[in-house]
Write a protein that holds these residues in place. Sequence first.
Motif, PDB file in Angstrom:
ATOM      1  N   ARG A  29       0.828  -1.200   0.000  1.00 17.46           N
ATOM      2  CA  ARG A  29       0.000   0.000   0.000  1.00 17.46           C
ATOM      3  C   ARG A  29       0.864   1.252   0.000  1.00 17.46           C
ATOM      4  O   ARG A  29       1.787   1.390   0.819  1.00 17.46           O
ATOM      5  CB  ARG A  29      -0.903   0.014   1.235  1.00 17.46           C
ATOM      6  CG  ARG A  29      -1.932   1.139   1.255  1.00 17.46           C
ATOM      7  CD  ARG A  29      -2.889   0.977   2.419  1.00 17.46           C
ATOM      8  NE  ARG A  29      -3.570  -0.307   2.384  1.00 17.46           N
ATOM      9  CZ  ARG A  29      -4.620  -0.556   1.597  1.00 17.46           C
ATOM     10  NH1 ARG A  29      -5.088   0.377   0.791  1.00 17.46           N
ATOM     11  NH2 ARG A  29      -5.190  -1.746   1.621  1.00 17.46           N
ATOM     12  N   SER A  61      -5.848   5.711   0.176  1.00 14.05           N
ATOM     13  CA  SER A  61      -7.074   5.120   0.717  1.00 14.05           C
ATOM     14  C   SER A  61      -7.315   3.802  -0.002  1.00 14.05           C
ATOM     15  O   SER A  61      -6.927   2.745   0.481  1.00 14.05           O
ATOM     16  CB  SER A  61      -8.253   6.085   0.554  1.00 14.05           C
ATOM     17  OG  SER A  61      -8.377   6.500  -0.790  1.00 14.05           O
ATOM     18  N   GLN A  62      -7.935   3.860  -1.188  1.00 13.86           N
ATOM     19  CA  GLN A  62      -8.073   2.637  -1.977  1.00 13.86           C
ATOM     20  C   GLN A  62      -6.812   2.410  -2.796  1.00 13.86           C
ATOM     21  O   GLN A  62      -6.408   3.264  -3.580  1.00 13.86           O
ATOM     22  CB  GLN A  62      -9.275   2.733  -2.917  1.00 13.86           C
ATOM     23  CG  GLN A  62     -10.618   2.530  -2.247  1.00 13.86           C
ATOM     24  CD  GLN A  62     -11.671   2.134  -3.236  1.00 13.86           C
ATOM     25  OE1 GLN A  62     -11.745   0.986  -3.652  1.00 13.86           O
ATOM     26  NE2 GLN A  62     -12.513   3.088  -3.605  1.00 13.86           N
ATOM     27  N   THR A  93      -8.880  -1.530  -2.918  1.00 13.89           N
ATOM     28  CA  THR A  93      -9.491  -1.691  -1.595  1.00 13.89           C
ATOM     29  C   THR A  93      -8.816  -0.824  -0.545  1.00 13.89           C
ATOM     30  O   THR A  93      -7.664  -0.405  -0.710  1.00 13.89           O
ATOM     31  CB  THR A  93      -9.447  -3.168  -1.152  1.00 13.89           C
ATOM     32  OG1 THR A  93     -10.283  -3.342   0.004  1.00 13.89           O
ATOM     33  CG2 THR A  93      -8.031  -3.610  -0.812  1.00 13.89           C
ATOM     34  N   THR A  94      -9.559  -0.584   0.538  1.00 20.28           N
ATOM     35  CA  THR A  94      -9.005   0.070   1.721  1.00 20.28           C
ATOM     36  C   THR A  94      -8.490  -0.945   2.727  1.00 20.28           C
ATOM     37  O   THR A  94      -7.877  -0.569   3.721  1.00 20.28           O
ATOM     38  CB  THR A  94     -10.089   0.922   2.409  1.00 20.28           C
ATOM     39  OG1 THR A  94     -11.187   0.062   2.780  1.00 20.28           O
ATOM     40  CG2 THR A  94     -10.608   2.011   1.483  1.00 20.28           C
ATOM     41  N   THR A 122     -14.010  -0.322   1.919  1.00 15.10           N
ATOM     42  CA  THR A 122     -14.452  -0.160   0.533  1.00 15.10           C
ATOM     43  C   THR A 122     -13.615  -1.035  -0.381  1.00 15.10           C
ATOM     44  O   THR A 122     -12.390  -1.120  -0.218  1.00 15.10           O
ATOM     45  CB  THR A 122     -14.316   1.309   0.079  1.00 15.10           C
ATOM     46  OG1 THR A 122     -15.174   2.129   0.875  1.00 15.10           O
ATOM     47  CG2 THR A 122     -14.692   1.476  -1.388  1.00 15.10           C
TER      48      THR A 122
END
Length: 357
Positions: free
Chosen positions: A256, A261-262, A281-282, A343
């Motif tokens: 990440r 965020s996503q 995705t988060t 999300t």
Amino acid sequence: MAQIRSKPFGVTKQGANVTEYILSNPGGLTVSVLDYGCIIKNIIVPAKNGPVDVVLGHDTMADYEDDFTSSSSTCCGAFVGRYANRIENATFSVGGKTYQLEANNGPNHLHGCFSRKLYRVKAFGDTLLMEAESPDGEDGFPGNLKLAVRYTLTEDNAFRMDYRVSSDADTIVNLTNHSYFNLNGEGDVLGQKLRIYASNYLEGNNQTCPTGAILPVANTPMDFTEGKLIGRDIDTGFAQTTMVGGGYDHCFVIDRARGSSQSICAWVTSEKTGISMKLYTTQPGIQLYTGNFLQDCPTPGKGGVPMQKYGGFALETQHYPCSPSHPEFPTTVLRAGKVFRATTTLRFFTGKQCGKL
């Protein structure tokens, strides 16, 4: 903007009416959702040789119920919780108290009952909002939970899943969607190409629970960082894949970008149909499951065709399995009065729109 229509789908064994909601956008992407289990029943993608339904499922409500209540349930397409994936020894502690859960996967607890709930639905614009409650003590977990699942279909072929959960007592929560994808729409998925944006994975034991070791994927069959055919290394004698039925059933630690965020976590392509799918995705992890035991599904798939081994792959964005047993993992504790949000977005492309994996 997407349009939403609805039609009856069937009746549960308890006599409740189930409704199918069909979201469609101007580009021809169609997503069908049931208010039972928030099930994603169909995702139909326009492709070079005609539309392709890229998710597995069943034709009748009775088949979904018989599947979901069996010991070999696939949870096909459903919203999963209270705790997606496994809780080791079906027990956990929070707030100084230990809770015993149903051991429904050997000695462990798996997934829970959210896939078997009927949800209240509000449809507006391009969005479905589905809501329900999980009472204190359900599945053995503490806290009265309020659940909200929001599905949105955009004009640029993105399907977004938003989860919002709150509790009136300290508890644990892990949520995911359990769709099985097959971008060919039939056959097995071994020749589809998958890239997972993860440099590390969770080592599993012979019950598919994490040992606690976070290992590099480099130079192992777990390495999907550059993209490869799903079946290329699926049967190499590697202990981690052999012990889960000759395939993958592992949580990968998503790489990440700081402050994002996503983040993109996976990218799949089918040369046969020209369809590509990207996932964002988060959540911190993604469970790859290659349908190693789909052949055990007690009910037929769409069109009455039996489910088959490797007939679909699941990419379950989630927190790590068995997190209560590993305090070094990202926490899954939800404090009373707080809100858990997550999300995941699926974005579909055809032909050259997606670029080269």
